[in-house]
Design an enzyme around this catalytic site. Sequence first.
Site, mmCIF file in Angstrom:
data_model
loop_
_atom_site.group_PDB
_atom_site.id
_atom_site.type_symbol
_atom_site.label_atom_id
_atom_site.label_comp_id
_atom_site.label_asym_id
_atom_site.label_seq_id
_atom_site.Cartn_x
_atom_site.Cartn_y
_atom_site.Cartn_z
ATOM 1 N N PRO A 128 0.858 -1.382 -0.015
ATOM 2 C CA PRO A 128 0.065 0.119 -0.020
ATOM 3 C C PRO A 128 0.756 1.138 -0.069
ATOM 4 C CG PRO A 128 -0.983 -1.654 1.691
ATOM 5 C CD PRO A 128 0.338 -2.028 1.047
ATOM 6 N N GLN A 243 12.649 -9.510 -19.059
ATOM 7 C CA GLN A 243 11.507 -10.391 -19.801
ATOM 8 C C GLN A 243 10.280 -9.984 -19.390
ATOM 9 O OE1 GLN A 243 12.351 -14.470 -20.282
ATOM 10 N NE2 GLN A 243 10.563 -15.064 -19.561
ATOM 11 N N GLU A 244 10.009 -9.640 -18.239
ATOM 12 C CA GLU A 244 8.684 -9.217 -17.566
ATOM 13 C C GLU A 244 8.047 -7.915 -18.679
ATOM 14 O OE1 GLU A 244 7.970 -8.347 -13.622
ATOM 15 O OE2 GLU A 244 6.075 -7.166 -13.676
ATOM 16 N N GLN A 338 -13.246 5.346 -31.418
ATOM 17 C CA GLN A 338 -13.955 6.498 -32.029
ATOM 18 C C GLN A 338 -14.774 6.188 -33.243
ATOM 19 O OE1 GLN A 338 -13.875 9.254 -30.184
ATOM 20 N NE2 GLN A 338 -15.211 10.524 -31.586
#
Length: 381
Positions: A128, A243-244, A338
């Site tokens: 958090p 890699q992520e 759109q």
Amino acid sequence: MDRTLFNEEHDLFRQSFKKFIEREVTPNQERWMEQGSVDRATWKKAGEAGFLCPWLEPEHGGAGGDFLHSVVVIEELAKSYESGFAMKLHSDIIVPYIHEFGNDAQKKRWLPGCANGDIVTAIAMTEPGTGSDLANIATTAVRDGDHYVVNGAKTFISNGILCDLCIVACKTDPDPKNAHRGISLIVVEAGTSGFIKGKKLKKMGMASQDTSELAFEDCRVPVANRLSEEGSGFAMLMQKLAQERLVVAIGAQATAERVLADTLTYVRERKAFGKPIGSFQNTKFKLAECATKVEVGRAFVDRLIAEHAAGKQLVKECSMAKYWQTDMLCEVVDTCLQFFGGYGYMLEYPIARAYMDARVQRIFAGTNEIMKVIIAKQLGL
Ligand SMILES: Cc1cc2nc3c(=O)[nH]c(=O)nc-3n(C[C@H](O)[C@H](O)[C@H](O)COP(=O)(O)OP(=O)(O)OC[C@H]3O[C@@H](n4cnc5c(N)ncnc54)[C@H](O)[C@@H]3O)c2cc1C
């Protein structure tokens, strides 16, 4: 442009995964979005069919493929507008930590289940109070004999509720002077006393993804569950985050291609003032711009995939791709939506979901601002 990355075996794998999507994913998407998670049974089916961790060696229970098999799974899932089935997170972001940094006993214990769908994984870094500033996490793991006692709270954790195993970034040395070297990665298994799965979070998009809060209250975890050396967590994360980032870029690119293709079909069919809306100059110019961006993006991503698969270290380039491809996806989806007029705002149209799912991609896996911080550092600034 023709793609030259894949061989015949990857093509067959793609055909077979497309069939899996038609059979097991598409018919369930509406329900998964309502329930806020993908069925556990589908994870198991994906594992049994060889679609989880397809790169894993047979000795660890995998199918013995390569990174390009993972690319196929990421692309096809993205093209099916399924953003919540976190296969790429499991197969190509989390399991690689166990594969690369786990000892023999840990690999033997966890890898076969990760491949066959018995084990769904999560990784808990964000808290958090801190996300981008990972070195300042507050979750602690205090050594007590042959256990760590873990205390802290994590948030925004993908697969948080579904997970059987969670790699938790913890402070094993709370000394602020030692912030980077004070982090360890500890594997906490579901069912461990004090590992509390909290609230499933309501999100703007990615409705079928289970994103949750987790808490650790005097959670005793065997020291044997720590990956690699104590204090090496930050270094492991830095090594694997390239890699992520690439994986996120691959998904964003594939989604942009699908959105563009669907929009081209729509503007040919939809009429206004007696003509297809695709015949208006504004439509032609905007879609020409989108197609150019998508094509440029494809060239960059494919080059990175090839070099990454060949084992090259691409810290700067993967950060560039994560930031550029996800920004490009957001621009393309917004422009394309759109052309669908009011229908583009209706959730039953996949373009509306793609719009909501795209936004977070500039935030997670390291925000696009953090990508620019990394790129600038690599430029020597
Ligand atoms: C759907 C979803 C799934 C997620 N899944 C996971 C997960 O599985 N595991 C996990 O650990 N986390 C997960 N996250 C968390 C995600 O990685 C973080 O939200 C992200 O890293 C940003 O951290 P933060 O939210 O604390 O934002 P902050 O770090 O507070 O950033 C707020 C803003 O400040 C900017 N900022 C911060 N530092 C700098 C700087 N040095 N220079 C310039 N700008 C800066 C950021 O770019 C951002 O715009 C997920 C998030 C979402 C929304």
